[in-house]
Design a protein around this motif. Sequence first.
Motif, PDB file in Angstrom:
ATOM      1  N   ARG A  47       0.830  -1.202   0.000  1.00 33.98           N
ATOM      2  CA  ARG A  47       0.000   0.000   0.000  1.00 33.98           C
ATOM      3  C   ARG A  47       0.870   1.260   0.000  1.00 33.98           C
ATOM      4  N   SER A  48       2.139   1.099   0.401  1.00 32.31           N
ATOM      5  CA  SER A  48       3.054   2.239   0.500  1.00 32.31           C
ATOM      6  C   SER A  48       3.356   2.884  -0.852  1.00 32.31           C
ATOM      7  N   ARG A  49       3.030   2.219  -1.933  1.00 31.26           N
ATOM      8  CA  ARG A  49       3.318   2.818  -3.237  1.00 31.26           C
ATOM      9  C   ARG A  49       2.503   4.083  -3.499  1.00 31.26           C
ATOM     10  N   LEU A  50       1.365   4.233  -2.823  1.00 30.41           N
ATOM     11  CA  LEU A  50       0.544   5.437  -2.998  1.00 30.41           C
ATOM     12  C   LEU A  50       0.854   6.415  -1.874  1.00 30.41           C
ATOM     13  N   THR A  51       0.862   7.701  -2.201  1.00 34.14           N
ATOM     14  CA  THR A  51       0.977   8.689  -1.121  1.00 34.14           C
ATOM     15  C   THR A  51      -0.329   8.684  -0.339  1.00 34.14           C
ATOM     16  N   PRO A  52      -0.305   9.109   0.939  1.00 39.70           N
ATOM     17  CA  PRO A  52      -1.550   9.175   1.729  1.00 39.70           C
ATOM     18  C   PRO A  52      -2.598  10.051   1.043  1.00 39.70           C
ATOM     19  N   GLU A  53      -2.165  11.145   0.399  1.00 42.14           N
ATOM     20  CA  GLU A  53      -3.109  12.049  -0.282  1.00 42.14           C
ATOM     21  C   GLU A  53      -3.825  11.310  -1.417  1.00 42.14           C
ATOM     22  N   ARG A  54      -3.015  10.570  -2.178  1.00 42.89           N
ATOM     23  CA  ARG A  54      -3.562   9.833  -3.313  1.00 42.89           C
ATOM     24  C   ARG A  54      -4.539   8.746  -2.824  1.00 42.89           C
ATOM     25  N   GLU A  55      -4.166   8.111  -1.734  1.00 42.61           N
ATOM     26  CA  GLU A  55      -5.020   7.069  -1.173  1.00 42.61           C
ATOM     27  C   GLU A  55      -6.358   7.679  -0.727  1.00 42.61           C
ATOM     28  N   SER A  56      -6.295   8.830  -0.055  1.00 42.63           N
ATOM     29  CA  SER A  56      -7.516   9.524   0.381  1.00 42.63           C
ATOM     30  C   SER A  56      -8.411   9.867  -0.802  1.00 42.63           C
ATOM     31  N   GLU A  57      -7.781  10.353  -1.862  1.00 41.26           N
ATOM     32  CA  GLU A  57      -8.508  10.710  -3.079  1.00 41.26           C
ATOM     33  C   GLU A  57      -9.253   9.492  -3.634  1.00 41.26           C
ATOM     34  N   LEU A  58      -8.541   8.384  -3.686  1.00 40.93           N
ATOM     35  CA  LEU A  58      -9.137   7.150  -4.204  1.00 40.93           C
ATOM     36  C   LEU A  58     -10.319   6.701  -3.351  1.00 40.93           C
ATOM     37  N   TYR A  59     -10.136   6.731  -2.028  1.00 44.88           N
ATOM     38  CA  TYR A  59     -11.215   6.308  -1.136  1.00 44.88           C
ATOM     39  C   TYR A  59     -12.429   7.219  -1.291  1.00 44.88           C
ATOM     40  N   ALA A  60     -12.179   8.530  -1.397  1.00 48.52           N
ATOM     41  CA  ALA A  60     -13.300   9.475  -1.554  1.00 48.52           C
ATOM     42  C   ALA A  60     -14.066   9.175  -2.840  1.00 48.52           C
ATOM     43  N   ALA A  61     -13.329   8.855  -3.913  1.00 49.13           N
ATOM     44  CA  ALA A  61     -13.979   8.546  -5.187  1.00 49.13           C
ATOM     45  C   ALA A  61     -14.824   7.273  -5.072  1.00 49.13           C
ATOM     46  N   VAL A  62     -14.311   6.293  -4.338  1.00 50.14           N
ATOM     47  CA  VAL A  62     -15.062   5.041  -4.155  1.00 50.14           C
ATOM     48  C   VAL A  62     -16.376   5.328  -3.411  1.00 50.14           C
ATOM     49  N   LEU A  63     -16.313   6.157  -2.358  1.00 48.43           N
ATOM     50  CA  LEU A  63     -17.533   6.463  -1.595  1.00 48.43           C
ATOM     51  C   LEU A  63     -18.515   7.270  -2.445  1.00 48.43           C
ATOM     52  N   ASP A  64     -18.002   8.210  -3.259  1.00 48.89           N
ATOM     53  CA  ASP A  64     -18.892   8.958  -4.162  1.00 48.89           C
ATOM     54  C   ASP A  64     -19.618   7.998  -5.102  1.00 48.89           C
ATOM     55  N   LEU A  65     -18.848   7.097  -5.688  1.00 52.92           N
ATOM     56  CA  LEU A  65     -19.445   6.137  -6.628  1.00 52.92           C
ATOM     57  C   LEU A  65     -20.470   5.242  -5.930  1.00 52.92           C
ATOM     58  N   LEU A  66     -20.127   4.815  -4.729  1.00 51.05           N
ATOM     59  CA  LEU A  66     -21.051   3.973  -3.954  1.00 51.05           C
ATOM     60  C   LEU A  66     -22.379   4.677  -3.767  1.00 51.05           C
ATOM     61  N   ARG A  67     -22.332   5.970  -3.405  1.00 52.28           N
ATOM     62  CA  ARG A  67     -23.564   6.754  -3.197  1.00 52.28           C
ATOM     63  C   ARG A  67     -24.319   6.934  -4.504  1.00 52.28           C
ATOM     64  N   GLU A  68     -23.548   7.104  -5.603  1.00 53.22           N
ATOM     65  CA  GLU A  68     -24.192   7.384  -6.882  1.00 53.22           C
ATOM     66  C   GLU A  68     -24.846   6.145  -7.489  1.00 53.22           C
ATOM     67  N   VAL A  69     -24.133   5.016  -7.484  1.00 52.75           N
ATOM     68  CA  VAL A  69     -24.634   3.858  -8.240  1.00 52.75           C
ATOM     69  C   VAL A  69     -24.921   2.632  -7.385  1.00 52.75           C
ATOM     70  N   GLY A  70     -24.463   2.643  -6.112  1.00 49.55           N
ATOM     71  CA  GLY A  70     -24.669   1.465  -5.266  1.00 49.55           C
ATOM     72  C   GLY A  70     -23.568   0.429  -5.463  1.00 49.55           C
ATOM     73  N   TYR A  71     -23.507  -0.526  -4.546  1.00 49.17           N
ATOM     74  CA  TYR A  71     -22.415  -1.499  -4.556  1.00 49.17           C
ATOM     75  C   TYR A  71     -22.409  -2.388  -5.792  1.00 49.17           C
ATOM     76  N   ASP A  72     -23.586  -2.899  -6.166  1.00 45.70           N
ATOM     77  CA  ASP A  72     -23.612  -3.876  -7.259  1.00 45.70           C
ATOM     78  C   ASP A  72     -23.156  -3.274  -8.579  1.00 45.70           C
ATOM     79  N   ALA A  73     -23.546  -2.009  -8.810  1.00 47.16           N
ATOM     80  CA  ALA A  73     -23.206  -1.365 -10.081  1.00 47.16           C
ATOM     81  C   ALA A  73     -21.813  -0.730 -10.052  1.00 47.16           C
ATOM     82  N   LEU A  74     -21.199  -0.702  -8.871  1.00 50.88           N
ATOM     83  CA  LEU A  74     -19.858  -0.122  -8.783  1.00 50.88           C
ATOM     84  C   LEU A  74     -18.840  -1.115  -9.353  1.00 50.88           C
ATOM     85  N   THR A  75     -18.089  -0.679 -10.363  1.00 51.28           N
ATOM     86  CA  THR A  75     -17.092  -1.580 -10.962  1.00 51.28           C
ATOM     87  C   THR A  75     -15.694  -1.020 -10.744  1.00 51.28           C
ATOM     88  N   MET A  76     -14.710  -1.915 -10.786  1.00 53.66           N
ATOM     89  CA  MET A  76     -13.324  -1.475 -10.682  1.00 53.66           C
ATOM     90  C   MET A  76     -12.993  -0.572 -11.876  1.00 53.66           C
TER      91      MET A  76
END
Lengths: 190, 190
Positions: free
Chosen positions: A3-32
């Motif tokens: 996990r160290s390959r990502l900076t903490p900022e980048r990791e936070s950004e990624l997590y925020a995007a995942v939560l946005d997508l979860l809210r927008e489309v739900g778990y089943d429709a969320l794809t990698m």
Amino acid sequence: MARSRLTPERESELYAAVLDLLREVGYDALTMDAVAARTHSSKATLYRQWGSKPELVARALRHNKPVTLAEIDTGSLRGDFRALMELTDDCQMEKDTALMRGLAHAVHDNPDLHQALRELLVEPEIKGLDEVLRRAVRRGEIDPDNPALGLVPHMLIGAFVARPLIDERPVDHAFLSSYVDAVVLPSLGV
Amino acid sequence: MARSRLTPERESELYAAVLDLLREVGYDALTMDAVAARTHSSKATLYRQWGSKPELVARALRHNKPVTLAEIDTGSLRGDFRALMELTDDCQMEKDTALMRGLAHAVHDNPDLHQALRELLVEPEIKGLDEVLRRAVRRGEIDPDNPALGLVPHMLIGAFVARPLIDERPVDHAFLSSYVDAVVLPSLGV
């Protein structure tokens, strides 16, 4: 995982995007693929870092909780519960509750999501709550033999699940605080 | 609706078949055709008697509860809770919990089912519980100003939802009884 390959900022950004997508489309429709596109990263990176969609989602939710319960230590159980509630404002609480309700639904069909949420979210929270309660026992606020000690998570989950179901209203500070004062603390003899 | 056209025995038979089908295939896959076939009745009869699938399912679940809460009157609140639990054996409780969990899932996608369950199942149960509590207040067992009085359904729902989630075990008499003794009665000051 590296996990160290990502900076903490980048990791936070990624997590925020995942939560946005979860809210927008739900778990089943969320794809990698969608996460990769939204965050301008490659699917290979996502899989290398998180292994699977359930783990990525569980880690994003975990990251969303800035303070773990066990870190709260105000010197009294009532103060600890109050501090715990102050971590989240009403608007955030409503958004989080909606998110968790959607996930509770997805868990029904995805045992791997169930497992990841359990390991990364439910168990650490229960351990943190246990630590808060253990400190109250050590301070003499709670009788060590009080039978309600092991039932606090059940009481709190009841508040979150039943509030929308019975009262058709979202969980907010006023409700949680009255529930803690009327149910949780009296059952613990505080 | 002219529910009187069916004998009580025939109505019971129909409700039992609906619950069997619910357990076998779940709410979404349950069709009025399947109910008609299983019970050797016509779809027209089903619609005439119950109007819709959500109402038929909600009435079948309601019929499954032989005694309403308000009828329980043992003379003490502890006794009322005990009598309430004795209505259902552990095996039946496990089956009912599985059924309700499946329905909680279906409710997410079917607002009309949500509405029917609320009107025919949730609200009558809450009213019955209120009546049991009001009698305890009249007997002087509970202070009429106790703030936990309006939160008993939330506590109980917590027990049913959190037991499988946290402890990965079904709700049974031993657990419910310890939860009532450790949480519900102390918060009510009994």
